[in-house]
Design a protein around this motif. Sequence first.
Motif, PDB file in Angstrom:
ATOM      1  N   UNK A 121     -11.998   2.492  -9.119  1.00  0.00           N
ATOM      2  CA  UNK A 121     -11.148   1.308  -9.264  1.00  0.00           C
ATOM      3  C   UNK A 121      -9.858   1.441  -8.467  1.00  0.00           C
ATOM      4  N   UNK A 122      -9.304   2.657  -8.410  1.00  0.00           N
ATOM      5  CA  UNK A 122      -8.026   2.829  -7.714  1.00  0.00           C
ATOM      6  C   UNK A 122      -8.190   2.813  -6.206  1.00  0.00           C
ATOM      7  N   UNK A 123      -9.375   3.133  -5.717  1.00  0.00           N
ATOM      8  CA  UNK A 123      -9.637   2.915  -4.290  1.00  0.00           C
ATOM      9  C   UNK A 123      -9.649   1.424  -3.978  1.00  0.00           C
ATOM     10  N   UNK A 124     -10.275   0.647  -4.824  1.00  0.00           N
ATOM     11  CA  UNK A 124     -10.343  -0.796  -4.564  1.00  0.00           C
ATOM     12  C   UNK A 124      -8.973  -1.453  -4.693  1.00  0.00           C
ATOM     13  N   UNK A 125      -8.102  -0.868  -5.520  1.00  0.00           N
ATOM     14  CA  UNK A 125      -6.753  -1.417  -5.670  1.00  0.00           C
ATOM     15  C   UNK A 125      -5.831  -1.009  -4.513  1.00  0.00           C
ATOM     16  N   UNK A 126      -6.187   0.037  -3.787  1.00  0.00           N
ATOM     17  CA  UNK A 126      -5.333   0.558  -2.707  1.00  0.00           C
ATOM     18  C   UNK A 126      -6.138   0.714  -1.414  1.00  0.00           C
ATOM     19  N   UNK A 127      -6.671  -0.390  -0.896  1.00  0.00           N
ATOM     20  CA  UNK A 127      -7.576  -0.303   0.257  1.00  0.00           C
ATOM     21  C   UNK A 127      -6.921   0.234   1.522  1.00  0.00           C
ATOM     22  N   UNK A 128      -5.593   0.174   1.610  1.00  0.00           N
ATOM     23  CA  UNK A 128      -4.912   0.638   2.820  1.00  0.00           C
ATOM     24  C   UNK A 128      -5.095   2.143   3.033  1.00  0.00           C
ATOM     25  N   UNK A 129      -5.394   2.871   1.972  1.00  0.00           N
ATOM     26  CA  UNK A 129      -5.572   4.322   2.100  1.00  0.00           C
ATOM     27  C   UNK A 129      -6.795   4.683   2.936  1.00  0.00           C
ATOM     28  N   UNK A 130      -7.767   3.786   2.975  1.00  0.00           N
ATOM     29  CA  UNK A 130      -8.979   4.073   3.749  1.00  0.00           C
ATOM     30  C   UNK A 130      -8.669   4.247   5.234  1.00  0.00           C
ATOM     31  N   UNK A 131      -7.557   3.671   5.698  1.00  0.00           N
ATOM     32  CA  UNK A 131      -7.206   3.760   7.114  1.00  0.00           C
ATOM     33  C   UNK A 131      -6.746   5.161   7.510  1.00  0.00           C
ATOM     34  N   UNK A 132      -6.293   5.960   6.536  1.00  0.00           N
ATOM     35  CA  UNK A 132      -5.719   7.267   6.880  1.00  0.00           C
ATOM     36  C   UNK A 132      -6.640   8.430   6.514  1.00  0.00           C
ATOM     37  N   UNK A 133      -7.801   8.149   5.914  1.00  0.00           N
ATOM     38  CA  UNK A 133      -8.746   9.221   5.582  1.00  0.00           C
ATOM     39  C   UNK A 133      -9.965   9.135   6.490  1.00  0.00           C
ATOM     40  N   UNK A 134     -10.665  10.260   6.607  1.00  0.00           N
ATOM     41  CA  UNK A 134     -11.893  10.279   7.411  1.00  0.00           C
ATOM     42  C   UNK A 134     -13.088   9.777   6.622  1.00  0.00           C
TER      43      UNK A 134
END
Length: 220
Positions: A121-134
């Motif tokens: 759920x917290x990944x879906x709430x903070x989608x911008x983090x996907x840009x900085x992880x592999x």
Amino acid sequence: DANTHISAAQIDSDLARLAKITDCVRTYSTEFGQDQVAGIAARHGLKVLQGLWLSGHADKNREQVETAVALANRYPDTIRAVVVGNEVLLRGEMSASDLGATISALKARVTVPVTYADVWEFWLRNPELAKVVDFVTVHILPYWEDVPIAADDAAEHVESIRRRVAEAFPGKEILIGEFGWPSAGRMREGAQPSLANQASVIQDVLALAKRANFHVNLIE
């Protein structure tokens, strides 16, 4: 307990046993002797998802980051990825922007892939983090969901959530960083702990992962 120190002998014994049933182990911190895991794992042919613990304590965070960077650069053939923090957003101990900055800074200093781990759920709430992880590391724990999932439906739930996260982050590998089922404990609505349910749920999810070609990290 800050005085806890896990001996190299205990780690060696644990990894020797684990090497018979898996090819990779995940750590959550660099403290308490866990900085020894990567070096010992290499002797057993194991890979490591090297974790570092992030919290609301900036000084401790810096220590964790520095140790993880040193380990990743010392053991690049053993450390499969660095997991920069575990559920720190769920616990409310860091902001998403500070977490993103921490991940980006570490990523610039290592050659191995970098990720962050949290409940889905917290990944879906903070989608911008996907840009900085592999790749994206999610925790899917059917027994502990707000609406508990019965053992018979656990594998279907895992696949449903995995697909939902994959659709939110196209092009990113989705690692299930935590999955498991309790062998004992209290019943949560229709989710019943038992040795039989634990065995069947784990078997179902591992079979699903093999068919759908994704990776699962089992936790106790």
